[in-house]
Design an enzyme around this catalytic site. Structure first.
Site, PDB file in Angstrom:
ATOM      1  N   ASP B 216      41.341  59.495  44.715  1.00 46.65           N
ATOM      2  CA  ASP B 216      40.848  58.259  45.350  1.00 46.65           C
ATOM      3  C   ASP B 216      40.840  58.350  46.877  1.00 46.65           C
ATOM      4  O   ASP B 216      41.884  58.551  47.485  1.00 46.65           O
ATOM      5  CB  ASP B 216      41.775  57.127  44.892  1.00 46.65           C
ATOM      6  CG  ASP B 216      41.503  55.791  45.567  1.00 46.65           C
ATOM      7  OD1 ASP B 216      40.378  55.588  46.046  1.00 46.65           O
ATOM      8  OD2 ASP B 216      42.426  54.941  45.581  1.00 46.65           O
ATOM      9  N   HIS B 389      45.318  51.032  47.974  1.00 45.59           N
ATOM     10  CA  HIS B 389      44.885  52.433  47.970  1.00 45.59           C
ATOM     11  C   HIS B 389      45.814  53.298  48.818  1.00 45.59           C
ATOM     12  O   HIS B 389      46.185  52.917  49.930  1.00 45.59           O
ATOM     13  CB  HIS B 389      43.456  52.543  48.496  1.00 45.59           C
ATOM     14  CG  HIS B 389      42.474  51.803  47.652  1.00 45.59           C
ATOM     15  ND1 HIS B 389      41.920  52.348  46.516  1.00 45.59           N
ATOM     16  CD2 HIS B 389      41.971  50.552  47.753  1.00 45.59           C
ATOM     17  CE1 HIS B 389      41.106  51.466  45.961  1.00 45.59           C
ATOM     18  NE2 HIS B 389      41.114  50.363  46.698  1.00 45.59           N
TER      19      HIS B 389
END
Lengths: 578, 578
Positions: B216, B389
């Protein structure tokens, strides 16, 4: 519409003039810049005399489709032109001078006095060349320490640091008391081509007593102190030190300081400079002519000479750091520039903060540059841009030095004005002496109190679209929004005058709704429905009510489309009787 | 158009299948999520067998007028439905599941196997209720440690922290080697309703050798470490401690963690919670049902009960932190909510970061709230939102632990992928083993090398507008942009079939161009010009060329308008012969 506005407003002013005549009250009327960033324009009115501070524009909001700029509504000044004792400009940024060509001929009278610093004046005069049919424009130069008497006002100009040179704050003596307008400012101990803030002068103003301080709020939500231009130069220099390929530096054409820094660094690192972009070239020319941008003559070369020098000897300075579609950097990135293509080894510097609303465009620009193997430096990675506006510590310092009785935060979104008001409270201005004002309010002021009058003057957005100023209103904008959303659908029906029945098949023109070639079934069904609607109503006997039939078409076809597509195109029926 | 696409693509696949058949190569085909934020969908193909990871959507760009969502182009899968060995979903955010209802019926076959964690499954099934005419949907529950064999792939699920619970990373054994897809993740030592990262498990994967890590990249441009959910809770708690009025907390409906935190704090500080907004209510219901949102039954009250409790006992949790026009917070701020109005003493918490492109809208929302005397807390002022994130330090840590042979950054704008690739280089992945891939590329992989094939599969935007999926293309969008800019102008001319001359006065319909009532002069001039154009051509003898006449009208009237207004409305001539 315009006439109506003026009439409305005349009624209001008569009242408000009447209400304060002879009371020795001073009025402040912000026509723009409060609750928004840009469009700065403020009136000071004492009895009949009006002083204007700045005439700026702003960029449109996202839902103002097709609009170029928004300028202040000046209908309050209509019929009062002879009362205008002068216009003073603080500095040469478009949010302070940009609306001037759009309002000039409406406020001009022979003998109108206008004042600006040399650079500001140069920029205004150069821009005026792009506008035809304007009255003769004469601007008197002023500088730090200049004093001019304008009716009941005496204006004393003092230099203030910003990210454009030759920026002037205003110390205004009025019959009621002294007022300071800070202009956009920051305290910069090490500015570019400029002297640092003259704190002694500010302290001198304080000793003469300041009744009202109006101070720039753009940075009021930012903690600490703004960056000095010197710090930015250091960071830029690091990029110059480490780049062996070409440097492409994009910034605003109006950031004269940044332009100077890039040129100076290029000279230091033996790079030639190519300047690209109409407004950038204009500003370099004016800045150089007036001594605010300095360089050796041989530094500047033309774009087509780029191949005469190795990459390590080239700087390209251009517009387009916001990802503007037509600006130079975008044309380079999109491979549409006649001489310049990006390549591996190039370093692109985006030296401007991102204007709110442009984040997506800048991201796409950045991605497109990176895809070509080029390095990108932007202000989020290192401090290569300073906003030019005082931040919280500087704003508090300004208030502490000036010690005003009253305080009005100016220049900025409501949240910035509110944050600035909090700062004023923190450093001891009593809450009742702080006013968060809004555009169009009439602020009435004497030594004892500051108050907002009950009536307001028109201060709504006046939109500029092409040559039209204020002719695009809410109706036109709403139509554009509707057209943008789901397009439109025109149905032309030819009807026999005798029978009232449809002749032939209705014509259909549609744009932005569906892809017509792939929707034949939908179109045929629509035609059938239209014929039904007309023939049914016409067949009912009596005079045909075309307004009713058109409404029926709009409603029924609209519902039909929504059921089939969940879209709502604008439906426009045309009936032609033959 | 669609058929054509499939044909094109079939030609391509035949080729690429041919080129790799029997070579033991594995192919990765990202259909979305690379070079953009959202629309995540990835195919793994070995010989004939295809595994699908996630089917997400994304929000449209600003110039995609009227478009609701963008979904992946799945034409590569047409005709290959029987080869799909399974679909696995990582977590319940719409950028990973949102496109599923739009593509499901095109990829469905009886026996299609679909896997998701309980919460993800619950969210997908609930959403499916809003779509009619879908094939029967069966989703098998998986959890941390589950293994499923899907054709040549064995997928092992492992839990990963994010800002929604029940998020699963994928460890996939393939005939060529092992692959890890991290899903969206962060390392959170103190998560909410969840366990911290199981580093031992990650180390275990590393010992089994990981050929490829796909990780990611959303936070790859952010320095340091992401915030723990615990830190956010502490900061939120400070607001609860100091608020004596109502607390109005706005966030995304999908931020299940944040919702839990607000409810928990409300219970701790003895506040009842009102939940407002369709998607928020749905998610609380599912989350509660499945044990991911916990609260006492009596905590939740209805909006209309608000007056039964003092302000200090009320929390309102709602959607609208992005300033979305139709969301609850906007309706409250605009005084359009049936039960709730802002007042002095209220505290509004905007607990979500601002999605790029929404900055202006959020600013306007903030200003409107502040104008009503209400306090606003947002993530720029304090850490009351974590992006969910992993940031640079965590991303490097992940690569260090997994020690993959090859590395592909996934999820994010190109600049994020590029930054993530730099991080991988920093921690020792050889540059030739790092691939910044783009949507639609076919990445071919064996133990020795990673490479991009010459051919691509279609991966262009498929736009959803109302009920239409992919029926709005470039032509329709360009028309919407043109209509949005300067509106449109329809001219209907009735012409005598015998003489070829205009009968009567042309009809004019215009929207979004100018305010017609104030432009009578312009309209009359336009009518005169139209009659001239038609009559002149008709008078020239011979058969009348209507296409030529229409072009003439478009050009000449277009020029006329531009001279007069500097605008370019879309001009649509209609000629009717009678």
């Amino acid at each position: 519409m315009y006439t109506k506005k003026i009439q409305q407003h005349s009624a209001r002013t008569q009242f408000s003039t009447h209400s304060t005549t002879g009371t020795g009250n001073l009025k402040l009327i912000p026509l723009g810049g409060l609750g928004e960033v840009g469009r700065n324009m403020m009136l000071l009115e004492y009895n009949e005399a009006i002083l204007i501070i700045d005439v700026g524009f702003r960029m449109p909001e996202e839902d103002m489709l097709g609009i170029d700029f928004i300028v202040p509504n000046i209908s309050y000044l209509k019929g009062k032109q002879k009362n205008i004792v002068g216009i003073v400009f603080t500095h040469g940024h478009y949010d302070h001078i940009g609306a001037f060509p759009y309002v000039f001929k409406d406020i001009w009278t022979p003998g109108l006095q206008i004042f600006a610093s040399p650079l500001t004046r140069g920029i205004i005069l150069k821009r005026q060349e792009d506008f035809s049919g304007q009255p003769p424009l004469k601007i008197t130069q002023v500088k730090d320490g200049s004093r001019v008497k304008l009716g009941p006002f005496q204006v004393e100009f003092f230099r203030q640091n910003h990210n454009i040179p030759d920026n002037l704050g205003l110390f205004i003596e009025t019959p009621v008391g002294n007022i300071i307008n800070t202009s956009d400012f920051k305290f910069d101990p090490t500015p570019v081509n400029d002297l640092p803030t003259n704190f002694q002068k500010l302290e001198g103003f304080a000793r003469r007593k300041v009744m009202l301080l109006m101070s720039d709020s753009t940075g009021a939500e930012q903690e600490n102190h703004s960056l000095s231009e010197k710090t930015i130069e250091k960071n830029l220099e690091e990029i110059f030190q480490h780049s062996s390929g070409r440097i492409i530096a994009a910034t605003f054409a109006s950031l004269i300081n940044r332009i100077q820094q890039i040129i100076s660094l290029s000279e230091k690192y033996k790079r030639k400079v190519i300047i690209e972009g109409y407004s950038m070239k204009n500003n370099v020319e004016i800045g150089n002519l007036l001594g605010f941008i300095k360089f050796k003559k041989e530094t500047i070369i033309k774009a087509k000479e780029i191949d005469n020098y190795p990459d390590s000897r080239i700087t390209i300075m251009c517009t387009g750091a916001q990802g503007e579609g037509s600006a130079v950097l975008m044309r380079i990135t999109q491979k549409e520039h006649p001489f310049i293509r990006l390549k591996k080894g190039d370093s692109v510097i985006l030296s401007s903060s991102v204007i709110p609303g442009n984040e997506r465009t800048v991201q796409i620009l950045k991605d497109d540059i990176l895809r070509q193997g080029t390095k990108v430096f932007h202000y989020k990675m290192m401090d290569i841009h300073a906003g030019g506006h005082a931040q919280q510590e500087e704003l508090k310092q300004m208030i502490r030095i000036i010690k005003p009785t009253f305080f009005i935060p100016i220049h900025g979104q409501y949240s910035m004005l509110a944050a600035h008001a909090e700062l004023a409270k923190e450093v001891g201005v009593p809450e009742k002496n702080i006013l968060i004002a809004e555009n169009g309010q009439i602020i009435s002021l004497n030594q004892k109190r500051i108050a907002v009058e009950r009536l307001v003057v028109p201060s709504n957005y006046v939109m500029v679209d092409g040559l039209g100023i204020g002719d695009v209103g809410d109706v036109v904008l709403r139509d554009r929004q509707m057209l943008a959303e789901d397009g439109m659908f025109v149905i032309v029906v030819v009807v026999d005058r005798q029978t009232g029945k449809v002749k032939g098949s209705p014509d259909i023109i549609s744009r932005g709704f569906i892809y017509l070639r792939e929707s034949k079934g939908l179109l045929n069904e629509t035609r059938k429905k239209v014929i039904e609607i007309v023939n049914k109503t016409a067949g009912s006997g009596g005079a045909v009510n075309w307004i009713y039939i058109k409404d029926e078409m709009r409603n029924k076809i609209g519902q039909f489309f929504f059921t089939k597509t969940h879209r709502r195109p604008m439906i426009l029926p045309v009936v032609i009787e033959v």
